[in-house]
Write a protein that holds these residues in place. Structure first.
Motif, PDB file in Angstrom:
ATOM      1  N   MET A   1      31.586  37.823  34.648  1.00 16.59           N
ATOM      2  CA  MET A   1      30.382  37.444  33.954  1.00 16.59           C
ATOM      3  C   MET A   1      29.378  38.609  33.933  1.00 16.59           C
ATOM      4  SD  MET A   1      27.545  34.611  34.988  1.00 16.59           S
ATOM      5  CE  MET A   1      26.609  35.652  36.052  1.00 16.59           C
ATOM      6  N   LEU A   2      29.221  39.310  35.060  1.00 17.74           N
ATOM      7  CA  LEU A   2      28.234  40.383  35.123  1.00 17.74           C
ATOM      8  C   LEU A   2      28.590  41.581  34.256  1.00 17.74           C
ATOM      9  CD1 LEU A   2      27.286  40.405  38.914  1.00 17.74           C
ATOM     10  CD2 LEU A   2      25.912  39.594  37.001  1.00 17.74           C
ATOM     11  N   LEU A   3      29.849  41.698  33.868  1.00 14.20           N
ATOM     12  CA  LEU A   3      30.270  42.826  33.038  1.00 14.20           C
ATOM     13  C   LEU A   3      30.002  42.607  31.552  1.00 14.20           C
ATOM     14  CD1 LEU A   3      33.593  43.777  34.841  1.00 14.20           C
ATOM     15  CD2 LEU A   3      31.323  44.807  35.098  1.00 14.20           C
ATOM     16  N   MET A   4      29.584  41.416  31.179  1.00 14.99           N
ATOM     17  CA  MET A   4      29.270  41.135  29.776  1.00 14.99           C
ATOM     18  C   MET A   4      27.971  41.852  29.403  1.00 14.99           C
ATOM     19  SD  MET A   4      30.292  37.100  29.781  1.00 14.99           S
ATOM     20  CE  MET A   4      29.962  36.853  28.060  1.00 14.99           C
ATOM     21  N   PRO A   5      27.896  42.435  28.214  1.00 15.79           N
ATOM     22  CA  PRO A   5      26.709  43.206  27.812  1.00 15.79           C
ATOM     23  C   PRO A   5      25.389  42.449  27.977  1.00 15.79           C
ATOM     24  CG  PRO A   5      28.453  43.477  26.201  1.00 15.79           C
ATOM     25  CD  PRO A   5      28.923  42.427  27.177  1.00 15.79           C
ATOM     26  N   GLU A   6      25.379  41.162  27.724  1.00 12.37           N
ATOM     27  CA  GLU A   6      24.134  40.389  27.825  1.00 12.37           C
ATOM     28  C   GLU A   6      23.674  40.187  29.278  1.00 12.37           C
ATOM     29  OE1 GLU A   6      27.482  37.307  27.107  1.00 12.37           O
ATOM     30  OE2 GLU A   6      26.966  39.286  26.359  1.00 12.37           O
ATOM     31  N   ASN A   7      24.531  40.523  30.239  1.00 19.94           N
ATOM     32  CA  ASN A   7      24.189  40.363  31.656  1.00 19.94           C
ATOM     33  C   ASN A   7      23.956  41.702  32.357  1.00 19.94           C
ATOM     34  OD1 ASN A   7      24.437  37.556  31.469  1.00 19.94           O
ATOM     35  ND2 ASN A   7      26.638  37.683  31.785  1.00 19.94           N
ATOM     36  N   LYS A   8      23.753  42.755  31.588  1.00 21.84           N
ATOM     37  CA  LYS A   8      23.592  44.093  32.153  1.00 21.84           C
ATOM     38  C   LYS A   8      22.436  44.150  33.160  1.00 21.84           C
ATOM     39  CE  LYS A   8      22.743  48.918  31.045  1.00 21.84           C
ATOM     40  NZ  LYS A   8      22.435  49.904  30.035  1.00 21.84           N
ATOM     41  N   ASP A   9      21.323  43.511  32.872  1.00 21.44           N
ATOM     42  CA  ASP A   9      20.174  43.529  33.776  1.00 21.44           C
ATOM     43  C   ASP A   9      20.517  42.900  35.136  1.00 21.44           C
ATOM     44  OD1 ASP A   9      18.639  44.807  31.880  1.00 21.44           O
ATOM     45  OD2 ASP A   9      17.584  42.993  31.244  1.00 21.44           O
ATOM     46  N   GLN A  10      21.295  41.823  35.107  1.00 18.99           N
ATOM     47  CA  GLN A  10      21.708  41.174  36.354  1.00 18.99           C
ATOM     48  C   GLN A  10      22.633  42.089  37.156  1.00 18.99           C
ATOM     49  OE1 GLN A  10      23.195  37.476  34.513  1.00 18.99           O
ATOM     50  NE2 GLN A  10      21.945  36.420  36.045  1.00 18.99           N
ATOM     51  N   LEU A  11      23.548  42.756  36.491  1.00 19.14           N
ATOM     52  CA  LEU A  11      24.459  43.676  37.162  1.00 19.14           C
ATOM     53  C   LEU A  11      23.686  44.820  37.814  1.00 19.14           C
ATOM     54  CD1 LEU A  11      27.283  44.693  37.887  1.00 19.14           C
ATOM     55  CD2 LEU A  11      27.365  45.800  35.630  1.00 19.14           C
ATOM     56  N   VAL A  12      22.752  45.392  37.086  1.00 23.52           N
ATOM     57  CA  VAL A  12      21.932  46.473  37.628  1.00 23.52           C
ATOM     58  C   VAL A  12      21.159  45.980  38.855  1.00 23.52           C
ATOM     59  CG1 VAL A  12      19.939  47.959  37.173  1.00 23.52           C
ATOM     60  CG2 VAL A  12      21.764  47.766  35.476  1.00 23.52           C
ATOM     61  N   SER A  13      20.637  44.771  38.795  1.00 20.59           N
ATOM     62  CA  SER A  13      19.894  44.196  39.915  1.00 20.59           C
ATOM     63  C   SER A  13      20.778  44.053  41.157  1.00 20.59           C
ATOM     64  CB  SER A  13      19.302  42.846  39.513  1.00 20.59           C
ATOM     65  OG  SER A  13      18.579  42.281  40.576  1.00 20.59           O
TER      66      SER A  13
END
Length: 81
Positions: A1-13
């Motif tokens: 899920m975190l690798l999806m483009p729309e979740n980039k901010d969550q991944l960075v966090s």
């Protein structure tokens, strides 16, 4: 899920929650009660009977030298609040 483009901010966090500025060796970590992350929140540090805990994660390997600092391996993924 975190690798999806729309979740980039969550991944960075999540990733930056695992990073502390500066080079903090194990000898320094055991003297700390907390550390500020690059993400902006604090990690709680506790040493008991020779074990070091960072939030709910146990440190299993220390002082792994890297080209951009030092790594301490933990046994779980930390999630910011």
């Amino acid at each position: 899920m975190l690798l999806m483009p729309e979740n980039k901010d969550q991944l960075v966090s999540v990733l930056t929650y695992h990073v502390v500025s500066g080079k903090v060796n194990a000898a320094d970590v055991v003297k700390l009660e907390s550390a500020d992350t690059v993400q902006g929140e604090q990690l709680m540090i506790k040493t008991t009977d020779g074990d070091v805990m960072v939030n709910n994660a146990k440190v299993v390997m220390t002082d792994v030298e890297a080209s951009n600092g030092v790594i301490h391996v933990i046994d779980t993924v930390l999630l910011p609040e």
